[in-house]
Design a protein around this motif. Structure first.
Motif, PDB file in Angstrom:
ATOM      1  N   PRO A   1       4.336  -6.475 -14.906  1.00 29.30           N
ATOM      2  CA  PRO A   1       3.219  -5.842 -14.197  1.00 29.30           C
ATOM      3  C   PRO A   1       3.082  -6.272 -12.734  1.00 29.30           C
ATOM      4  CG  PRO A   1       2.517  -6.466 -16.390  1.00 29.30           C
ATOM      5  CD  PRO A   1       3.909  -7.035 -16.203  1.00 29.30           C
ATOM      6  N   MET A   2       3.371  -7.530 -12.433  1.00 35.91           N
ATOM      7  CA  MET A   2       3.259  -7.977 -11.045  1.00 35.91           C
ATOM      8  C   MET A   2       4.328  -7.349 -10.159  1.00 35.91           C
ATOM      9  SD  MET A   2       0.553  -9.666 -10.819  1.00 35.91           S
ATOM     10  CE  MET A   2       0.751 -10.294  -9.170  1.00 35.91           C
ATOM     11  N   GLU A   3       5.514  -7.131 -10.712  1.00 35.81           N
ATOM     12  CA  GLU A   3       6.566  -6.453  -9.947  1.00 35.81           C
ATOM     13  C   GLU A   3       6.150  -5.012  -9.653  1.00 35.81           C
ATOM     14  OE1 GLU A   3       9.224  -8.062  -8.800  1.00 35.81           O
ATOM     15  OE2 GLU A   3       8.561  -9.889  -9.815  1.00 35.81           O
ATOM     16  N   VAL A   4       5.562  -4.383 -10.648  1.00 34.37           N
ATOM     17  CA  VAL A   4       5.106  -3.003 -10.485  1.00 34.37           C
ATOM     18  C   VAL A   4       3.978  -2.941  -9.459  1.00 34.37           C
ATOM     19  CG1 VAL A   4       4.044  -1.033 -11.656  1.00 34.37           C
ATOM     20  CG2 VAL A   4       5.827  -2.364 -12.809  1.00 34.37           C
ATOM     21  N   LEU A   5       3.008  -3.841  -9.590  1.00 34.85           N
ATOM     22  CA  LEU A   5       1.885  -3.840  -8.659  1.00 34.85           C
ATOM     23  C   LEU A   5       2.361  -4.082  -7.231  1.00 34.85           C
ATOM     24  CD1 LEU A   5      -1.168  -3.613  -8.282  1.00 34.85           C
ATOM     25  CD2 LEU A   5      -1.308  -6.083  -8.679  1.00 34.85           C
ATOM     26  N   ARG A   6       3.233  -5.045  -7.051  1.00 36.16           N
ATOM     27  CA  ARG A   6       3.765  -5.329  -5.714  1.00 36.16           C
ATOM     28  C   ARG A   6       4.423  -4.105  -5.117  1.00 36.16           C
ATOM     29  NH1 ARG A   6       8.966  -8.049  -6.185  1.00 36.16           N
ATOM     30  NH2 ARG A   6       9.488  -5.895  -6.583  1.00 36.16           N
ATOM     31  N   THR A   7       5.280  -3.459  -5.882  1.00 36.52           N
ATOM     32  CA  THR A   7       6.026  -2.310  -5.387  1.00 36.52           C
ATOM     33  C   THR A   7       5.108  -1.132  -5.104  1.00 36.52           C
ATOM     34  OG1 THR A   7       7.954  -3.081  -6.603  1.00 36.52           O
ATOM     35  CG2 THR A   7       7.940  -0.756  -5.944  1.00 36.52           C
TER      36      THR A   7
ATOM     37  N   ILE B   1      -9.464  -0.060   8.705  1.00 33.28           N
ATOM     38  CA  ILE B   1      -9.175  -1.155   7.765  1.00 33.28           C
ATOM     39  C   ILE B   1     -10.137  -1.100   6.583  1.00 33.28           C
ATOM     40  CG2 ILE B   1      -9.159  -3.670   7.457  1.00 33.28           C
ATOM     41  CD1 ILE B   1      -6.768  -2.579   9.075  1.00 33.28           C
ATOM     42  N   LEU B   2     -11.405  -0.799   6.837  1.00 37.03           N
ATOM     43  CA  LEU B   2     -12.375  -0.669   5.749  1.00 37.03           C
ATOM     44  C   LEU B   2     -11.985   0.487   4.827  1.00 37.03           C
ATOM     45  CD1 LEU B   2     -14.960  -1.613   4.395  1.00 37.03           C
ATOM     46  CD2 LEU B   2     -16.222  -0.117   5.953  1.00 37.03           C
ATOM     47  N   ARG B   3     -11.591   1.625   5.395  1.00 40.94           N
ATOM     48  CA  ARG B   3     -11.165   2.755   4.564  1.00 40.94           C
ATOM     49  C   ARG B   3      -9.950   2.387   3.721  1.00 40.94           C
ATOM     50  NH1 ARG B   3     -12.296   5.498   9.434  1.00 40.94           N
ATOM     51  NH2 ARG B   3     -10.054   5.649   9.927  1.00 40.94           N
ATOM     52  N   LYS B   4      -9.004   1.668   4.304  1.00 45.66           N
ATOM     53  CA  LYS B   4      -7.828   1.228   3.544  1.00 45.66           C
ATOM     54  C   LYS B   4      -8.236   0.286   2.419  1.00 45.66           C
ATOM     55  CE  LYS B   4      -4.877   1.530   7.581  1.00 45.66           C
ATOM     56  NZ  LYS B   4      -3.788   0.961   8.355  1.00 45.66           N
ATOM     57  N   GLY B   5      -9.158  -0.612   2.693  1.00 43.12           N
ATOM     58  CA  GLY B   5      -9.634  -1.537   1.669  1.00 43.12           C
ATOM     59  C   GLY B   5     -10.319  -0.823   0.521  1.00 43.12           C
ATOM     60  N   VAL B   6     -11.109   0.176   0.844  1.00 36.48           N
ATOM     61  CA  VAL B   6     -11.767   0.962  -0.205  1.00 36.48           C
ATOM     62  C   VAL B   6     -10.725   1.671  -1.055  1.00 36.48           C
ATOM     63  CG1 VAL B   6     -13.211   3.012  -0.620  1.00 36.48           C
ATOM     64  CG2 VAL B   6     -13.990   1.224   0.966  1.00 36.48           C
ATOM     65  N   ARG B   7      -9.753   2.307  -0.392  1.00 44.75           N
ATOM     66  CA  ARG B   7      -8.700   3.014  -1.150  1.00 44.75           C
ATOM     67  C   ARG B   7      -7.933   2.051  -2.040  1.00 44.75           C
ATOM     68  NH1 ARG B   7      -8.433   6.287   3.504  1.00 44.75           N
ATOM     69  NH2 ARG B   7      -6.897   4.946   4.496  1.00 44.75           N
ATOM     70  N   LEU B   8      -7.519   0.920  -1.498  1.00 42.33           N
ATOM     71  CA  LEU B   8      -6.721  -0.009  -2.291  1.00 42.33           C
ATOM     72  C   LEU B   8      -7.543  -0.632  -3.424  1.00 42.33           C
ATOM     73  CD1 LEU B   8      -3.818  -0.924  -2.441  1.00 42.33           C
ATOM     74  CD2 LEU B   8      -4.401  -2.860  -0.989  1.00 42.33           C
ATOM     75  N   THR B   9      -8.806  -0.919  -3.154  1.00 43.26           N
ATOM     76  CA  THR B   9      -9.682  -1.424  -4.212  1.00 43.26           C
ATOM     77  C   THR B   9      -9.767  -0.426  -5.358  1.00 43.26           C
ATOM     78  OG1 THR B   9     -10.992  -2.732  -2.665  1.00 43.26           O
ATOM     79  CG2 THR B   9     -12.046  -2.180  -4.745  1.00 43.26           C
ATOM     80  N   SER B  10      -9.781   0.839  -5.027  1.00 43.95           N
ATOM     81  CA  SER B  10      -9.839   1.893  -6.052  1.00 43.95           C
ATOM     82  C   SER B  10      -8.506   2.112  -6.731  1.00 43.95           C
ATOM     83  CB  SER B  10     -10.296   3.202  -5.416  1.00 43.95           C
ATOM     84  OG  SER B  10     -11.615   3.097  -4.981  1.00 43.95           O
ATOM     85  N   GLN B  11      -7.433   1.998  -5.996  1.00 39.41           N
ATOM     86  CA  GLN B  11      -6.119   2.357  -6.522  1.00 39.41           C
ATOM     87  C   GLN B  11      -5.447   1.250  -7.326  1.00 39.41           C
ATOM     88  OE1 GLN B  11      -4.619   3.551  -2.677  1.00 39.41           O
ATOM     89  NE2 GLN B  11      -4.790   5.719  -3.206  1.00 39.41           N
ATOM     90  N   VAL B  12      -5.726  -0.005  -7.035  1.00 43.45           N
ATOM     91  CA  VAL B  12      -5.089  -1.095  -7.777  1.00 43.45           C
ATOM     92  C   VAL B  12      -5.377  -1.014  -9.275  1.00 43.45           C
ATOM     93  CG1 VAL B  12      -5.146  -3.601  -8.158  1.00 43.45           C
ATOM     94  CG2 VAL B  12      -4.684  -2.690  -5.881  1.00 43.45           C
TER      95      VAL B  12
END
Length: 166
Positions: A25-31, A51-62
């Motif tokens: 899972p960590m390899e998948v998450l990293r990639t 940067i805030l918009r990117k953080g929101v997207r990544l918080t949602s997508q992870v």
């Protein structure tokens, strides 16, 4: 509302997760986190608002990445995010395919908050160092994931959320 609106993964990232199949899972998450950078609409933006918009997207997508990979490893199709659920409840829903109890959702939400408030850790430190080199947001997030080492998929999601929160 912003977190809910940002949950969708680009189809190409879903295909990357699918192609990685039984990888850790960590390899998948990293990639996948690294790949998300190529699809980010604010790729070349480094303003605080971007940067805030990117953080929101990544918080949602992870959590979507983690749940997608989890389901694929179990031989199931990914569960689409439910726009009616909050962040923690949606993560649990996507992992199990059924709406969690209110108590389970509250517990997961509390867990996310406690992990986000626990202070600077290796992944946060790594992200700050990489950011300090003027690397882009997704490069710093990818480095943060790499610094964690092998852990469970749920821990990976929580630790990445910690990085984003700090």
């Amino acid at each position: 509302a912003e977190l809910k609106a940002a949950r969708k993964l680009p189809e190409a990232v879903v295909e990357i997760v699918r192609a990685l199949g039984q990888a850790h899972p960590m390899e998948v998450l990293r990639t996948a986190v690294s790949a998300l950078g190529a699809f980010d609409p604010d790729l070349d933006e480094s303003s605080p608002a971007a940067i805030l918009r990117k953080g929101v997207r990544l918080t949602s997508q992870v959590p979507v990445i983690v749940a997608t990979h989890h389901n694929l490893r179990q031989g199931r199709q990914p569960v689409a995010p439910d726009p009616g659920l909050g962040h923690a409840a949606n993560f649990l829903y996507m992992l199990k395919g059924e709406e969690p109890s209110a108590a389970a959702a509250r517990l997961m939400d509390t867990d996310f908050v406690l992990h986000a408030e626990h202070g600077s850790n290796a992944s946060s430190f790594t992200a700050r160092v990489v950011s300090g080199t003027n690397a882009n947001f997704h490069a710093a997030a990818t480095a943060a994931v790499i610094s964690i080492g092998p852990r469970s998929a749920a821990a990976a999601a929580k630790t990445t959320l910690i990085f984003i929160a700090t």
